[in-house]
Design an enzyme around this catalytic site. Structure first.
Site, PDB file in Angstrom:
ATOM      1  CG  ASN A   1      -1.972   2.119   7.411  1.00 55.69           C
ATOM      2  OD1 ASN A   1      -2.150   1.650   8.731  1.00 55.69           O
ATOM      3  ND2 ASN A   1      -1.127   3.409   7.014  1.00 55.69           N
ATOM      4  CD1 TRP A   2      -7.884  -0.604   8.927  1.00 58.58           C
ATOM      5  CD2 TRP A   2      -8.189  -1.986  10.926  1.00 58.58           C
ATOM      6  NE1 TRP A   2      -8.623  -1.816   8.538  1.00 58.58           N
ATOM      7  CE2 TRP A   2      -8.920  -2.469   9.679  1.00 58.58           C
ATOM      8  CE3 TRP A   2      -8.107  -2.556  11.933  1.00 58.58           C
ATOM      9  CZ2 TRP A   2      -9.779  -3.834   9.863  1.00 58.58           C
ATOM     10  CZ3 TRP A   2      -9.114  -3.685  12.123  1.00 58.58           C
ATOM     11  CH2 TRP A   2      -9.867  -4.358  11.054  1.00 58.58           C
ATOM     12  CE  LYS A   3      -3.114   6.681   7.882  1.00 58.73           C
ATOM     13  NZ  LYS A   3      -2.899   7.818   7.660  1.00 58.73           N
TER      14      LYS A   3
ATOM     15  CG  HIS B   1       2.406   5.019   6.147  1.00 57.88           C
ATOM     16  ND1 HIS B   1       2.578   6.285   6.729  1.00 57.88           N
ATOM     17  CD2 HIS B   1       1.340   4.757   5.589  1.00 57.88           C
ATOM     18  CE1 HIS B   1       1.313   6.741   6.329  1.00 57.88           C
ATOM     19  NE2 HIS B   1       0.627   5.782   5.712  1.00 57.88           N
TER      20      HIS B   1
ATOM     21  CD  GLU C   1       0.194   8.465   8.890  1.00 55.95           C
ATOM     22  OE1 GLU C   1       0.132   7.466   9.503  1.00 55.95           O
ATOM     23  OE2 GLU C   1      -0.418   9.210   8.371  1.00 55.95           O
TER      24      GLU C   1
ATOM     25  CD  GLU D   1       0.374   5.540   1.330  1.00 55.61           C
ATOM     26  OE1 GLU D   1      -0.790   5.295   1.295  1.00 55.61           O
ATOM     27  OE2 GLU D   1       1.122   5.624   2.409  1.00 55.61           O
TER      28      GLU D   1
ATOM     29  N   GLY E   1      -4.306  11.580   4.248  1.00 57.08           N
ATOM     30  CA  GLY E   1      -5.232  12.256   5.560  1.00 57.08           C
ATOM     31  C   GLY E   1      -5.558  13.796   5.260  1.00 57.08           C
TER      32      GLY E   1
ATOM     33  CB  SER F   1      -7.522  11.520   0.430  1.00 55.03           C
ATOM     34  OG  SER F   1      -6.826  12.479   1.513  1.00 55.03           O
TER      35      SER F   1
ATOM     36  N   GLY G   1      -6.218   4.737   4.003  1.00 55.29           N
ATOM     37  CA  GLY G   1      -6.068   5.081   5.378  1.00 55.29           C
ATOM     38  C   GLY G   1      -7.441   5.317   5.974  1.00 55.29           C
ATOM     39  N   GLY G   2      -8.028   6.461   6.157  1.00 56.84           N
ATOM     40  CA  GLY G   2      -9.178   6.929   6.774  1.00 56.84           C
ATOM     41  C   GLY G   2     -10.519   5.972   6.320  1.00 56.84           C
TER      42      GLY G   2
HETATM   43  C1  PEP Z   1      -2.443   6.114   4.301  1.00 56.15           C
HETATM   44  O1  PEP Z   1      -2.167   6.226   5.526  1.00 56.15           O
HETATM   45  O2  PEP Z   1      -1.631   5.231   3.764  1.00 56.15           O
HETATM   46  C2  PEP Z   1      -3.353   6.735   3.652  1.00 56.15           C
HETATM   47  C3  PEP Z   1      -3.303   6.788   2.152  1.00 56.15           C
HETATM   48  O3  PEP Z   1      -4.098   7.638   4.558  1.00 56.15           O
HETATM   49  P1  PEP Z   1      -5.389   8.354   3.874  1.00 56.15           P
HETATM   50  O4  PEP Z   1      -6.229   7.407   2.681  1.00 56.15           O
HETATM   51  O5  PEP Z   1      -6.368   8.682   4.896  1.00 56.15           O
HETATM   52  O6  PEP Z   1      -5.049   9.490   3.055  1.00 56.15           O
END
Ligand code: PEP
Length: 250
Positions: free
Chosen positions: A9-11, A95, A97, A167, A173, A212, A233-234
């Protein structure tokens, strides 16, 4: 046997040219992987360009959100039909967010899942509890409510095309990953709930872990029986890290 899915997920990161650069780097690192379903979710503007880059490869493109109506006076919205048209095959829905910053509710999540299925997109349906809810002992009831409401009205055959992502909000994050045991506990709870609702179909539904996920924790997570992949994500913004996650230890 459920095929693992690793989704990035590049957000709200990467311009179109940066997205093309990232996918080019990724292609060279993971083009040989065939036993994992690989998905990347760039921002809307880059979807078409990334989809062109991965045509015919085992890398699929996802959106990060969608609106449930097909077309009309919905300023700023993007529909499932429009996403399919540009080579998008998956869509992340619900998600945390989106729930936190954009007013997403279980009801809107449900409409989006229904619409995406009608247009042949595979929804990656996200659920997860906040830290406060976990500490109050509410994890399972929160997850159960999100799953039941989010999937309301879906049949067992619809569920063959749905991916679920657990999640925990406190792990997104933050660098704080759920342990394999904590994640597996919730994944097996979700599997049991799906079994109650969808009987044997539950055995074929992929449940991803997100929060994460990094090169150094993916191997342990993937040993758990009900963890069928990861939503990243990251670490999906760095080609080497994402490639290492895709190439987790089998
Ligand atoms: C996400 O945005 O779905 C996520 C899991 O982010 P991260 O891996 O950065 O925690």
């Amino acid at each position: 046997m459920r095929k693992a899915v690793i989704a990035g997920n590049w957000k709200m990161n990467k311009t179109v040219s940066e997205s093309v650069e990232l996918i080019s780097d990724l292609k060279s690192l993971i083009a040989d992987v065939i036993d994992v379903e690989i998905v990347v979710a760039p921002p809307f503007l880059a979807i078409y360009h990334v989809a062109q880059e991965v045509k015919g490869l085992n890398i699929h493109v996802s959106a990060q959100d969608v609106f449930w109506e097909e077309e009309g006076a919905y300023t700023g919205a993007v529909s499932s039909k429009m996403l399919s048209d540009v080579g998008c095959e998956y869509v992340i829905i619900g998600h945390s967010e989106r729930r936190q910053y954009f007013g997403e509710t279980d009801e809107t999540v449900n409409k989006k899942i229904q619409s995406s299925l009608q247009h042949g997109l595979t929804p990656i349906f996200c659920v997860g509890e906040t830290l406060q809810q976990r500490e109050a002992g509410e994890t399972f009831s929160i997850i159960e409510t999100q799953v039941r409401r989010g999937l309301s009205g879906l049949s067992a055959s619809d569920m063959e095309d749905v991916i679920i992502a657990y999640e925990p909000v406190w792990a997104i994050g933050t660098g704080r990953t759920a342990t394999g045991e904590q994640a597996e506990e919730v994944h097996s709870f979700i599997r049991k709930l799906l079994k109650e609702i969808y009987k044997d179909t539950a055995d074929s539904i992929r449940i991803l872990y997100g929060g994460s996920v990094k090169p150094d924790n993916i191997d342990g997570l993937m040993t758990k029986p009900n963890i069928d992949g990861a939503l990243v994500g990251g670490a999906s913004l760095k080609a080497d890290d994402f490639a290492r996650i895709v190439k987790y230890q089998r």
